[in-house]
Write an enzyme that holds these catalytic residues in place. Structure first.
Site, PDB file in Angstrom:
ATOM      1  N   ASP A   6     -59.879   7.679   2.252  1.00  0.00           N
ATOM      2  CA  ASP A   6     -58.820   7.033   2.157  1.00  0.00           C
ATOM      3  C   ASP A   6     -59.578   6.139   0.633  1.00  0.00           C
ATOM      4  O   ASP A   6     -58.303   5.563  -0.197  1.00  0.00           O
ATOM      5  CB  ASP A   6     -57.842   6.428   2.132  1.00  0.00           C
ATOM      6  N   ASP A  44     -59.129   3.098   1.116  1.00  0.00           N
ATOM      7  CA  ASP A  44     -58.247   1.708   1.095  1.00  0.00           C
ATOM      8  C   ASP A  44     -58.654   0.984   2.449  1.00  0.00           C
ATOM      9  O   ASP A  44     -57.769  -0.247   2.842  1.00  0.00           O
ATOM     10  CB  ASP A  44     -57.275   2.535   2.300  1.00  0.00           C
ATOM     11  N   GLU A  54     -49.494  12.318   0.153  1.00  0.00           N
ATOM     12  CA  GLU A  54     -48.473  12.570   1.286  1.00  0.00           C
ATOM     13  C   GLU A  54     -47.654  11.151   1.559  1.00  0.00           C
ATOM     14  O   GLU A  54     -46.751  11.861   2.122  1.00  0.00           O
ATOM     15  CB  GLU A  54     -49.515  13.116   2.555  1.00  0.00           C
ATOM     16  N   ARG A  58     -52.117   9.012   3.183  1.00  0.00           N
ATOM     17  CA  ARG A  58     -50.438   8.341   3.735  1.00  0.00           C
ATOM     18  C   ARG A  58     -50.440   6.657   2.801  1.00  0.00           C
ATOM     19  O   ARG A  58     -49.292   6.369   2.985  1.00  0.00           O
ATOM     20  CB  ARG A  58     -50.751   8.384   5.667  1.00  0.00           C
ATOM     21  N   GLY A 112     -61.183   9.187  11.270  1.00  0.00           N
ATOM     22  CA  GLY A 112     -61.192  10.025  10.525  1.00  0.00           C
ATOM     23  C   GLY A 112     -62.276   9.628  10.490  1.00  0.00           C
ATOM     24  O   GLY A 112     -63.676   8.594   9.706  1.00  0.00           O
ATOM     25  N   ASP A 142     -59.767   0.713   9.041  1.00  0.00           N
ATOM     26  CA  ASP A 142     -59.227  -0.420   8.841  1.00  0.00           C
ATOM     27  C   ASP A 142     -58.986  -0.786  10.468  1.00  0.00           C
ATOM     28  O   ASP A 142     -59.527  -2.008  11.645  1.00  0.00           O
ATOM     29  CB  ASP A 142     -57.997  -0.596   8.395  1.00  0.00           C
ATOM     30  N   THR A 144     -63.687   5.863   5.048  1.00  0.00           N
ATOM     31  CA  THR A 144     -62.909   5.968   4.447  1.00  0.00           C
ATOM     32  C   THR A 144     -62.415   7.076   3.506  1.00  0.00           C
ATOM     33  O   THR A 144     -63.260   6.108   2.228  1.00  0.00           O
ATOM     34  CB  THR A 144     -61.704   5.354   5.226  1.00  0.00           C
ATOM     35  N   ARG A 147     -60.597   8.883  18.890  1.00  0.00           N
ATOM     36  CA  ARG A 147     -59.657   7.767  18.985  1.00  0.00           C
ATOM     37  C   ARG A 147     -59.287   6.963  19.859  1.00  0.00           C
ATOM     38  O   ARG A 147     -59.360   8.271  21.728  1.00  0.00           O
ATOM     39  CB  ARG A 147     -58.277   7.622  18.152  1.00  0.00           C
ATOM     40  N   SER A 148     -59.303   5.901  20.603  1.00  0.00           N
ATOM     41  CA  SER A 148     -59.379   5.534  21.917  1.00  0.00           C
ATOM     42  C   SER A 148     -58.112   4.339  22.215  1.00  0.00           C
ATOM     43  O   SER A 148     -58.106   3.759  21.898  1.00  0.00           O
ATOM     44  CB  SER A 148     -60.713   5.245  22.526  1.00  0.00           C
TER      45      SER A 148
END
Length: 319
Positions: free
Chosen positions: A127, A129, A222, A171, A11, A103, A125, A72-73
């Site tokens: 987040d 996190d 969320e 999340r 992201g 991460d 990121t 994304r892969s």
């Protein structure tokens, strides 16, 4: 170390461009060639490379998103995909790679290190996190975006004497909700790391009403559940008019704050230093305002935990 590459993965986060700029210009400062990999690990497999000079990163430090794009892969998760990526890196004469992301992106970088290729991660990121670092690039901007929107929502909540539920990103981590909730005086903050009882939220709303409070703000990460569903439950319990706002991807965009621009610049430059020291399998971190490098294994062995003292304080101040 003569040629390095940089990519962004996962992201997007405000400040990624500032980190790219730092990698490119710090690399050139040390006489390195710098290659940009577009579209993350997908671009690594497809050989979507572009030479980056000083001018290619001009006028991007203030822009959100990532000029290198992100994707994304699934193919990179396979041994065959990683072999293609390593082959392309070697074909282009690239000696080291800086991966800017979260991460999952770091686990990809570690897999490259396992293939004998030097890779360093920069945490980007919203987040916040990533274990092992106090802050990640983009978090501060995301929190300020949430605060700005809640300030606007509060005007309407006050005018119509309503309870507003605001669902924010997070999340698996509640840092955005936690920091924004304290900064904006939310009555209740719901995060994945702490359980809650609906009756406690209702009681808090009732106490506020008894002392003359005409509106309330409840912030929901969320990962806790649907803000719409929680809003419906609160309305059923209280009978009061309740509205729900889901901020969604608006939290990812926008011009990065000064904090994120400085953090990204420091982290991007440190990543180059780590590669110049011929080190690998590390991520850049900020700890007590010091930029340092830590092993991926060390970071992955930790579990991210938000500062729960902030959670406790928010509850006390919103009494």
């Amino acid at each position: 170390m003569k040629r390095i590459a940089v990519l962004t993965s996962g992201g997007d986060a405000p400040g990624m461009n500032a980190a790219i700029r730092a990698v490119v210009r710090k690399g050139h400062h040390h006489g390195l060639d710098v290659i940009g990999v577009r579209r993350g690990y997908t671009g690594l497999i497809q050989g979507d490379f572009v030479t980056m000079d000083l001018g290619s990163v001009g006028d991007i430090i203030h822009r959100g998103g990532t000029v290198l794009y992100s994707a994304r892969s699934e193919e990179f998760k396979t041994p065959e995909g990683r072999e293609k990526a390593v082959a392309n890196l070697k074909e282009y004469g690239i000696d080291g790679l800086v991966v800017i992301g979260g991460d999952g992106s770091f686990r990809g970088a570690q897999l490259l290190s396992d293939h004998g290729f030097k890779a360093v991660g920069v945490p980007g990121t919203i987040d916040n996190d990533i274990p092992g670092t106090d802050f990640t690039i983009g978090f501060d901007t995301a929190v300020n975006t949430v605060i700005e929107n809640i300030d606007r929502i509060r005007d309407t909540a006050t005018s119509h004497e309503r309870t507003y539920i605001v669902e924010v990103m997070g999340r698996d981590a509640g840092d955005i909700a936690l920091w924004a909730g304290l900064a904006d005086g939310a009555e209740s903050i719901l995060i994945p790391e702490a359980s809650y009882e609906l009756d406690d939220i209702v009681d808090r709303l009732a106490r506020g009403s008894r002392r003359g409070k005409k509106h309330s703000i409840i912030i929901v990460a969320e990962g806790v559940g649907s803000g719409v569903e929680i809003g419906r439950q609160i309305k059923e319990k209280t009978g009061s008019e309740t509205r729900v706002t889901v901020l969604g991807h608006i939290q990812r965009g926008g011009s990065p704050t000064a904090f994120d621009r400085v953090l990204a610049s420091r982290m991007g430059a440190k990543a180059v230093d780590i590669l110049l020291e011929e080190k690998s399998d590390q991520m850049v971190a900020i700890r007590n305002n010091e930029i340092t490098g830590i092993d991926f294994d060390q970071a992955f062995s930790m579990k991210h935990q938000p500062d729960m003292s902030i959670y406790d304080l928010a509850g006390i101040l919103a009494i």
